[in-house]
Motif scaffolding. Structure first.
Motif, PDB file in Angstrom:
ATOM      1  N   PHE A 256       5.717  12.808  -6.504  1.00 15.46           N
ATOM      2  CA  PHE A 256       4.983  11.982  -5.548  1.00 15.46           C
ATOM      3  C   PHE A 256       5.447  10.521  -5.548  1.00 15.46           C
TER       4      PHE A 256
ATOM      5  N   THR B 181      -0.169   5.877  -0.171  1.00 17.38           N
ATOM      6  CA  THR B 181      -0.409   7.323  -0.051  1.00 17.38           C
ATOM      7  C   THR B 181       0.224   8.124  -1.189  1.00 17.38           C
TER       8      THR B 181
ATOM      9  N   THR C  84      -1.883  10.259  -4.017  1.00 16.93           N
ATOM     10  CA  THR C  84      -1.609  11.685  -4.238  1.00 16.93           C
ATOM     11  C   THR C  84      -1.246  11.944  -5.691  1.00 16.93           C
TER      12      THR C  84
END
Length: 340
Positions: free
Chosen positions: A75, A103, A107
């Motif tokens: 990620f 983001t 995550t």
């Protein structure tokens, strides 16, 4: 709150019967001196390993991510930056207003309960950490996977000199070095091949090896020898120049070509083979019926089916999804009203 220990992480997988994969990722370093100044590197950015970790997590697995310090992390690799983003740095910039940064960090943090990070640098640290981690995984039996995507050095120095190797013959003479002369000869020892020990340390584990070659003519024969010699359940084979476009997933039944989104194809193939392996070995899976199924929930499966369908098939699928319940209710009503 401090992170759980590896033992606690594995104990949670055991208690919930959740499949867990040990992924090794990145390259290893070989120090040429005990007080290290120079090293030999087996280069790898960790792209395949970190991408695979994300895909295993989305498939319902828990992941132990054993990675080279400085290589890409799950990620966080998606953050547009010329340098690797560490969890510590991500914590500092988690409130960044840029969604391309915030983001991936969000995550990453949301997956931390099912993601355990194990860093290494040198090949000797890697070998030691691999053995201890596999032994810790043994209670999971067939629910565990070893996914060896790291680029491990084939050669190292068993007994490196204590101090910096001098660059001149005069310096090496002063240091009482036997390598006196204008050039310098370095004799390396072979790194122990541990693939054959994986199922000794963790007897029930499913083993997925990796084989990278520069000569495509020898790839298949090398993979087949590895499967036979080390008892591997499957092997990802690729050629250096085309490794991002095409790979081959080998098992005892032959080879399956994977093109396009290579990591997705590899992980899907490994997950499918692992599920069959678990069934053969009599293992049990913790399957969440609310959508976190192995291989994706209903929504994910329907989306994948839809993408792969031809136009006329999509029409049938759409019609059945919407009209099927109506037809079922009508049949029940008809049967109940009919006088037999």
């Amino acid at each position: 709150m401090s992170a759980p220990s590896l033992a606690a992480f594995i104990a949670n997988s055991v208690s919930t019967s959740t499949p867990t994969v040990l992924i090794t990722s990145g390259g290893t370093s070989v120090p040429l001196e005990s007080n290290t100044v120079r090293t030999l590197e087996n280069f790898s950015t960790g792209t395949r390993g970190s991408t695979s970790a994300e895909l295993f997590l989305s498939s319902g697995y828990r992941v132990i991510f054993m990675h080279r310090i400085g290589s890409k992390l799950p990620f966080l690799r998606q953050i547009p930056s010329p340098t690797n983003v560490t969890p510590e740095l991500a914590n500092l910039i988690k409130d960044c207003p840029n969604p391309s940064v915030s983001t991936p960090i969000a995550t990453f943090n949301s997956n931390l309960p099912n993601l355990y990070l194990l860093p290494f640098t040198t090949v000797t640290t890697y070998l030691s950490l691999l053995e201890s981690t596999l032994k810790s995984l043994s209670p999971l039996d067939s629910l565990s996977i070893y996914y060896g995507a790291a680029a491990v050095s084939d050669f190292y120095l068993k007994k490196p000199p204590k101090h910096k190797i001098q660059s001149t013959s005069e310096g090496r003479s002063i240091a009482n070095d036997n390598n006196i002369g204008e050039g310098f000869e370095l004799k390396l020892d072979s790194v122990p091949k541990l693939l054959g020990d994986v199922k000794v340390w963790c007897p029930g584990i499913f083993v997925c090896g990796f084989k990278l070659e520069t000569d495509p003519k020898i790839l298949t024969s090398k993979v087949e020898k590895s499967i036979e010699k080390y008892g591997l359940d499957c092997v990802v084979g690729n050629v250096l120049g085309t490794r991002y476009e095409v790979c081959y997933l080998y098992d005892k039944g032959g080879a399956e070509e994977v093109r396009g989104r290579v990591e997705e194809g590899i992980v899907e193939g490994v997950v499918g083979r692992h599920m069959e392996y678990v069934c053969r070995e009599g293992g049990s899976l913790n399957v969440c019926l609310e959508g976190n199924l192995i291989g994706g929930g209903k929504k994910e499966r329907d989306e994948r089916i839809w993408r792969e369908m031809d136009g006329w098939k999509k029409g049938i699928f759409w019609g059945w999804e919407r009209l099927g319940p109506v037809i079922g209710v009508a049949l029940v009503y008809y049967i109940r009203r009919r006088k037999w």
